[in-house]
Design a protein around this motif. Sequence first.
Motif, PDB file in Angstrom:
ATOM      1  N   SER A  45       0.831  -1.203   0.000  1.00  0.00           N
ATOM      2  CA  SER A  45       0.000   0.000   0.000  1.00  0.00           C
ATOM      3  C   SER A  45       0.866   1.253   0.000  1.00  0.00           C
ATOM      4  CB  SER A  45      -0.923   0.002   1.216  1.00  0.00           C
ATOM      5  OG  SER A  45      -1.820  -1.073   1.108  1.00  0.00           O
ATOM      6  N   THR A  46       1.983   1.183   0.711  1.00  0.00           N
ATOM      7  CA  THR A  46       2.876   2.348   0.728  1.00  0.00           C
ATOM      8  C   THR A  46       3.405   2.638  -0.668  1.00  0.00           C
ATOM      9  OG1 THR A  46       3.537   1.677   2.942  1.00  0.00           O
ATOM     10  CG2 THR A  46       4.880   3.347   1.877  1.00  0.00           C
ATOM     11  N   ASN A  49       0.618   4.295  -2.548  1.00  0.00           N
ATOM     12  CA  ASN A  49       0.444   5.695  -2.137  1.00  0.00           C
ATOM     13  C   ASN A  49       1.572   6.569  -2.674  1.00  0.00           C
ATOM     14  OD1 ASN A  49      -1.920   5.230  -0.684  1.00  0.00           O
ATOM     15  ND2 ASN A  49      -0.750   4.572   1.112  1.00  0.00           N
ATOM     16  N   LEU A  54       0.324  10.346  -2.845  1.00  0.00           N
ATOM     17  CA  LEU A  54      -0.320  10.599  -1.570  1.00  0.00           C
ATOM     18  C   LEU A  54       0.726  10.622  -0.465  1.00  0.00           C
ATOM     19  CD1 LEU A  54      -3.511   8.368  -1.765  1.00  0.00           C
ATOM     20  CD2 LEU A  54      -3.373  10.844  -1.903  1.00  0.00           C
ATOM     21  N   ASP A  55       1.891  10.126  -0.762  1.00  0.00           N
ATOM     22  CA  ASP A  55       2.939  10.014   0.241  1.00  0.00           C
ATOM     23  C   ASP A  55       4.238  10.494  -0.396  1.00  0.00           C
ATOM     24  OD1 ASP A  55       3.887   9.415   2.688  1.00  0.00           O
ATOM     25  OD2 ASP A  55       3.154   7.349   2.699  1.00  0.00           O
ATOM     26  N   GLU A  75       0.473  21.723  -3.397  1.00  0.00           N
ATOM     27  CA  GLU A  75      -0.578  22.141  -4.319  1.00  0.00           C
ATOM     28  C   GLU A  75      -0.402  21.492  -5.694  1.00  0.00           C
ATOM     29  OE1 GLU A  75      -2.960  24.693  -3.404  1.00  0.00           O
ATOM     30  OE2 GLU A  75      -2.144  24.127  -1.449  1.00  0.00           O
ATOM     31  N   ALA A  78      -1.095  17.830  -5.656  1.00  0.00           N
ATOM     32  CA  ALA A  78      -2.531  17.585  -5.627  1.00  0.00           C
ATOM     33  C   ALA A  78      -3.121  17.708  -7.031  1.00  0.00           C
ATOM     34  CB  ALA A  78      -3.219  18.565  -4.672  1.00  0.00           C
ATOM     35  N   ARG A  79      -2.647  18.707  -7.768  1.00  0.00           N
ATOM     36  CA  ARG A  79      -3.193  18.892  -9.114  1.00  0.00           C
ATOM     37  C   ARG A  79      -2.773  17.754 -10.038  1.00  0.00           C
ATOM     38  NH1 ARG A  79      -1.052  23.700 -11.131  1.00  0.00           N
ATOM     39  NH2 ARG A  79      -0.024  22.456 -12.708  1.00  0.00           N
ATOM     40  N   ARG A  81      -2.023  14.801  -9.168  1.00  0.00           N
ATOM     41  CA  ARG A  81      -2.766  13.622  -8.730  1.00  0.00           C
ATOM     42  C   ARG A  81      -4.166  13.634  -9.333  1.00  0.00           C
ATOM     43  NH1 ARG A  81      -1.528  13.942  -3.241  1.00  0.00           N
ATOM     44  NH2 ARG A  81      -3.319  15.232  -2.786  1.00  0.00           N
ATOM     45  N   GLY A  82      -4.814  14.792  -9.241  1.00  0.00           N
ATOM     46  CA  GLY A  82      -6.172  14.903  -9.752  1.00  0.00           C
ATOM     47  C   GLY A  82      -6.242  14.652 -11.246  1.00  0.00           C
ATOM     48  N   PHE A  87      -7.785   6.549  -8.597  1.00  0.00           N
ATOM     49  CA  PHE A  87      -7.676   5.591  -7.496  1.00  0.00           C
ATOM     50  C   PHE A  87      -8.925   4.740  -7.393  1.00  0.00           C
ATOM     51  CE2 PHE A  87      -4.752   8.875  -6.116  1.00  0.00           C
ATOM     52  CZ  PHE A  87      -3.718   8.156  -5.539  1.00  0.00           C
ATOM     53  N   PHE A  89     -10.437   1.993  -4.493  1.00  0.00           N
ATOM     54  CA  PHE A  89     -10.156   1.521  -3.131  1.00  0.00           C
ATOM     55  C   PHE A  89     -10.963   0.282  -2.811  1.00  0.00           C
ATOM     56  CE2 PHE A  89      -9.965   6.133  -3.399  1.00  0.00           C
ATOM     57  CZ  PHE A  89      -8.660   6.367  -3.024  1.00  0.00           C
TER      58      PHE A  89
ATOM     59  N   LYS B 312      -8.583  14.336  -0.874  1.00  0.00           N
ATOM     60  CA  LYS B 312      -7.176  14.567  -1.183  1.00  0.00           C
ATOM     61  C   LYS B 312      -6.710  13.621  -2.291  1.00  0.00           C
ATOM     62  CE  LYS B 312      -5.117  16.763   2.682  1.00  0.00           C
ATOM     63  NZ  LYS B 312      -4.052  16.666   3.678  1.00  0.00           N
ATOM     64  N   ALA B 313      -7.133  12.369  -2.222  1.00  0.00           N
ATOM     65  CA  ALA B 313      -6.741  11.400  -3.255  1.00  0.00           C
ATOM     66  C   ALA B 313      -7.292  11.814  -4.611  1.00  0.00           C
ATOM     67  CB  ALA B 313      -7.247  10.014  -2.882  1.00  0.00           C
ATOM     68  N   LEU B 314      -8.449  12.482  -4.596  1.00  0.00           N
ATOM     69  CA  LEU B 314      -9.075  12.884  -5.857  1.00  0.00           C
ATOM     70  C   LEU B 314      -8.518  14.204  -6.376  1.00  0.00           C
ATOM     71  CD1 LEU B 314     -12.816  11.952  -5.252  1.00  0.00           C
ATOM     72  CD2 LEU B 314     -11.028  10.642  -6.404  1.00  0.00           C
ATOM     73  N   GLY B 315      -7.528  14.737  -5.703  1.00  0.00           N
ATOM     74  CA  GLY B 315      -6.877  15.926  -6.245  1.00  0.00           C
ATOM     75  C   GLY B 315      -7.082  17.191  -5.444  1.00  0.00           C
ATOM     76  N   ALA B 316      -7.669  17.090  -4.231  1.00  0.00           N
ATOM     77  CA  ALA B 316      -7.833  18.284  -3.411  1.00  0.00           C
ATOM     78  C   ALA B 316      -6.536  18.536  -2.651  1.00  0.00           C
ATOM     79  CB  ALA B 316      -8.984  18.109  -2.426  1.00  0.00           C
ATOM     80  N   SER B 317      -6.081  19.783  -2.650  1.00  0.00           N
ATOM     81  CA  SER B 317      -4.892  20.106  -1.870  1.00  0.00           C
ATOM     82  C   SER B 317      -5.311  20.390  -0.438  1.00  0.00           C
ATOM     83  CB  SER B 317      -4.211  21.329  -2.464  1.00  0.00           C
ATOM     84  OG  SER B 317      -5.076  22.432  -2.400  1.00  0.00           O
ATOM     85  N   PRO B 394      -3.929  11.366   3.970  1.00  0.00           N
ATOM     86  CA  PRO B 394      -4.985  10.659   3.233  1.00  0.00           C
ATOM     87  C   PRO B 394      -4.884   9.147   3.355  1.00  0.00           C
ATOM     88  CG  PRO B 394      -3.431  11.678   1.726  1.00  0.00           C
ATOM     89  CD  PRO B 394      -3.120  12.190   3.096  1.00  0.00           C
ATOM     90  N   VAL B 395      -3.664   8.642   3.424  1.00  0.00           N
ATOM     91  CA  VAL B 395      -3.471   7.196   3.472  1.00  0.00           C
ATOM     92  C   VAL B 395      -4.091   6.622   4.737  1.00  0.00           C
ATOM     93  CG1 VAL B 395      -1.767   5.378   3.428  1.00  0.00           C
ATOM     94  CG2 VAL B 395      -1.320   7.537   2.248  1.00  0.00           C
ATOM     95  N   ARG B 399      -7.888   4.458   5.504  1.00  0.00           N
ATOM     96  CA  ARG B 399      -7.890   3.139   6.141  1.00  0.00           C
ATOM     97  C   ARG B 399      -8.690   3.153   7.426  1.00  0.00           C
ATOM     98  NH1 ARG B 399      -1.850   2.024   6.264  1.00  0.00           N
ATOM     99  NH2 ARG B 399      -1.404   1.950   4.037  1.00  0.00           N
TER     100      ARG B 399
END
Lengths: 268, 403
Positions: A45-46, A49, A54-55, A75, A78-79, A81-82, A87, A89, B312-317, B394-395, B399
């Motif tokens: 999982s790490t 992420n 995310l990490d 910032e 995040a962008r 990533r979006g 993802f 889950f 956050k995972a979906l792109g929110a800062s 977020p991780v 969970r």
Amino acid sequence: MIELQGVTKTYTMGGQPVRALCQVDLSVAPGEYISVMGPSGSGKSTLLNMLGLLDRPDSGSYRLNGLATETLKEEERARLRGENIGFIFQSFQLINRLTALENIELPMMLAGVNPRERRQTATAVLAQVGLAERAGHRPGQLSGGQLQRVAIARALVMKPRLLLADEPTGNLDQAAGQDVIGVIEQLNREGITLLVVTHDINIGRRAGRRLRMVDGVIVEDIAGDGVAGATGERSASPVADLSSSAQSDAGPNANSGKATGGESGAPH
Amino acid sequence: MRLTDQIHFNWQLFHGHRVRTVLMLVAVAIGVASVIMLTSLGEGARRYIDREFSSLGNRLLIVFPGRKETTGGGPPVYGTAPRDLTLEDALALGRVRDIRQIAPIIAGTALVARDSRDREVITIGTTRGFFEVRQLTVGAGAILPARADFEAMAICVLGAKLKNELFGNRSAVGEWVRIGDRRMRVIGVLGERGESLGLDMRDLVIIPVRTAEQLFNTQGLFRLMLELREGASETETQDHLRAVIRDRHEGEDDITIVSQDSIIAAFNNILTTLTLAIGAIAAISLLVAGILIMNISLISVTQRRQEIGLLKALGASGRQVRTLFLGESLLLVSLGSLLGIAFALLVVSLLATIWPDFPLAPPLWAIPAAVITALLSGLFFSWLPAKRAAALDPVLAMRGVVG
């Protein structure tokens, strides 16, 4: 597409440092179908992420599409990533007060896409996963398989090039699980890069490339024979040709990979 | 994220947590409403006093006999003076330049009787000028004649209520009444008019000042009202007045002069300060509402850990998440403020209908001040929860791990 070099991550749990990732190198080409298996706590999982931004790694570098991500601000991450990463889950992570369509629109809403365009795209994606008539339903009114399809639609709505799935079938029964796997494999065939973390050997075997992790290290990296080898009765179309030149079907426990997870052995 | 989307997103959240939302709305609404309603009371009092004094006409000086030697005290309204302020003093002051009108007053209570009916009322001995200074008109008959300024005539003007008590619906003008031990002819009845400066103008009797001197057996005036000419300097006139009194009182200006403006200003000062203080006390309830918002927001952040991780995972800062949570409480406070304003205005207008005499109204600053205080309180108290949400990993959050 993905370049990990010497990525190390250590968590502190109950005062004890835990090595989640240790000097991991990994490179992934666009369009690959990769499964990541391994015992609990092995760092799967790490890794996911880390790939999903995310990490942040403690040390080492991660280049996504040639872009060095560790120097980016939160910032920008995040962008990125979006826009680039979808993802999926184990527990779906749908927001219960929103309808299926609104859940799917969420990433676009966060990105500031205008409502009309959002609705159009979300409706199209929902139709793509076969749930067009469920647009107005809330998560409470949908079955497990349908929930995961909505979640997949949400992952797709920003048209990402990388799809990261964390135990996507973990909360589903056999039939629904196969159904969901069928959907994401179809996406892979259409060109998306797919990385699935799973405990399920049958699902892990379907991937064109299989990683096995133990204690934060990739101990096995083999080009599998894909779908054909695992469960013959499955109707999924052959992903196997991606890795036709693979080694003989080494079982999931066979230890033919590199012990330190050094050079990735993708045959492309 | 667009503003409309944010509002819509939070709106859906409120819809999903109706009880929680209503509780917070009510808390904010009570705070805002109490600030507006309580300051309305203070402002109402200020306007009431203001109106009362304005009804006297402008440019008024009031002269009391005696003098406070120490500063800081009020005028010796009921005090005794070593030397009386007499009617002769008053007439002399009336000759000062820039004095347009004088109204010397000798006041007391006397029994006013007609046949078997009698009534103990305030009796004011004064001159024709009093009617002008206090802007009194008669509903029937006439006011005191100019001759009554100097002569002890046996005439009187009745208040409207007093006339009704004694005469009922019959005409009173020309009839005789007994005031104390004297018989006097009624020459007029005051028009209907409410209270003025705490004096019920309907329930009194006005007699010539000389008559009052005899009736109450006194030379000393209770007070003297002076009306200034337009454009006259108040301080200059006060100096002139003191000079006249010094002349007449063996070199001592043993009078106290109070101007209408100074009284209004003093009352305005006191009441504005009081209103501010009341408003500040009421604002404490907004602070309490803010603390409630903080508590509930902290619980909300804990409950929505997974959702925050997902966003956050979906792109929110982190900043977007913080904005979302701050926006939630600002939206809540805004809605609560609107409710509070509506409620307060409703109550105030209701009270204004019940007591039309009391000019109850929120001061201009009250509504914006209440809303701004509420918003600041909401922002301040949701900062911590929002910061906590923004910092969420977020991780771990997804969970369901409490970290």
